[in-house]
Design a protein around this motif. Structure first.
Motif, PDB file in Angstrom:
ATOM      1  N   ARG A   1       9.489  -1.506   8.579  1.00 21.15           N
ATOM      2  CA  ARG A   1      10.628  -0.875   7.917  1.00 21.15           C
ATOM      3  C   ARG A   1      11.887  -0.992   8.761  1.00 21.15           C
ATOM      4  O   ARG A   1      11.831  -0.919   9.970  1.00 21.15           O
ATOM      5  CB  ARG A   1      10.314   0.595   7.637  1.00 21.15           C
TER       6      ARG A   1
ATOM      7  N   GLU B   1      14.956  -0.107   4.234  1.00 18.06           N
ATOM      8  CA  GLU B   1      14.904   1.305   3.843  1.00 18.06           C
ATOM      9  C   GLU B   1      16.128   1.700   3.035  1.00 18.06           C
ATOM     10  O   GLU B   1      16.143   2.737   2.386  1.00 18.06           O
ATOM     11  CB  GLU B   1      14.809   2.180   5.092  1.00 18.06           C
TER      12      GLU B   1
ATOM     13  N   GLU C   1       3.486  -3.204   7.140  1.00 19.24           N
ATOM     14  CA  GLU C   1       4.790  -3.006   6.522  1.00 19.24           C
ATOM     15  C   GLU C   1       5.788  -2.598   7.607  1.00 19.24           C
ATOM     16  O   GLU C   1       5.641  -1.557   8.232  1.00 19.24           O
ATOM     17  CB  GLU C   1       4.681  -1.938   5.429  1.00 19.24           C
TER      18      GLU C   1
ATOM     19  N   GLU D   1       0.810  -1.208   0.000  1.00 14.78           N
ATOM     20  CA  GLU D   1       0.000   0.000   0.000  1.00 14.78           C
ATOM     21  C   GLU D   1       0.850   1.269   0.000  1.00 14.78           C
ATOM     22  O   GLU D   1       0.594   2.211  -0.740  1.00 14.78           O
ATOM     23  CB  GLU D   1      -0.911   0.014   1.233  1.00 14.78           C
ATOM     24  N   SER D   2       1.865   1.300   0.853  1.00 16.91           N
ATOM     25  CA  SER D   2       2.598   2.546   1.070  1.00 16.91           C
ATOM     26  C   SER D   2       3.353   2.982  -0.178  1.00 16.91           C
ATOM     27  O   SER D   2       3.618   4.157  -0.374  1.00 16.91           O
ATOM     28  CB  SER D   2       3.570   2.394   2.229  1.00 16.91           C
ATOM     29  N   GLN D   3       3.725   2.038  -1.015  1.00 19.89           N
ATOM     30  CA  GLN D   3       4.518   2.371  -2.192  1.00 19.89           C
ATOM     31  C   GLN D   3       3.712   2.227  -3.474  1.00 19.89           C
ATOM     32  O   GLN D   3       4.241   2.449  -4.562  1.00 19.89           O
ATOM     33  CB  GLN D   3       5.738   1.447  -2.268  1.00 19.89           C
ATOM     34  N   ASN D   4       2.463   1.796  -3.346  1.00 20.86           N
ATOM     35  CA  ASN D   4       1.659   1.473  -4.511  1.00 20.86           C
ATOM     36  C   ASN D   4       2.475   0.623  -5.483  1.00 20.86           C
ATOM     37  O   ASN D   4       2.590   0.915  -6.667  1.00 20.86           O
ATOM     38  CB  ASN D   4       1.155   2.751  -5.189  1.00 20.86           C
TER      39      ASN D   4
END
Ligand code: ZN
Ligand code: ZN
Length: 141
Positions: free
Chosen positions: A127, A91, A125, A67-70
């Protein structure tokens, strides 16, 4: 760990298989644009074709969307439910791994149910830094 989900590899079209193979070859997630870039060589691929293939692969549980990075990556686990996904994301280099999540997901779902909430989808997610980036010397040997 269960293996109750049967993944429908044999039902994939050539296009879907190609997109799946591209994602499988990566250590990190790819955006739809990056997938389109990789399939474009010498064929008549239109972006909608790629989006359709991605959607089908997600529906089949073969690919997950971060989701966070599509962005998208190939599934490396079997799931009780395709809707529970937990990933670790470096990261530094972007390497992304999927965790076996059924036990954690079940506990979370039960806990949330105590608050009269029904979870239908969960993507966690985490990190941090992967082993390769923590200690490049070990990875190089
Ligand atoms: Zn998965
Ligand atoms: Zn890393």
């Amino acid at each position: 760990m269960t293996h109750s989900v049967t993944k429908g590899l044999s039902k994939l079209s050539a296009n879907q298989q190609l997109v799946f193979d591209i994602l499988k070859a990566e250590s990190g997630p790819l955006t739809a644009y990056e997938v389109i870039d990789r399939v474009r060589t010498g064929s008549v691929w239109a972006p909608p074709t790629v989006y359709r293939a991605l959607k089908r692969l997600i529906d089949e549980g073969l690919v997950h969307r971060l989701e966070s990075q599509n962005a998208f990556l190939a599934c490396t686990r079997s799931h009780q439910s395709e809707a529970w996904n937990i990933f670790t994301i470096c990261e530094n280099c972007g390497a992304t791994q999927e965790l076996s999540s059924d036990d954690i997901a079940t506990r979370l779902k039960d806990r949330v149910a105590e608050n009269d909430f029904l979870v239908t989808k969960m993507t966690i997610e985490l990190r941090g830094v992967c082993r390769t980036c923590t200690n490049p010397k070990i990875a190089a040997t």
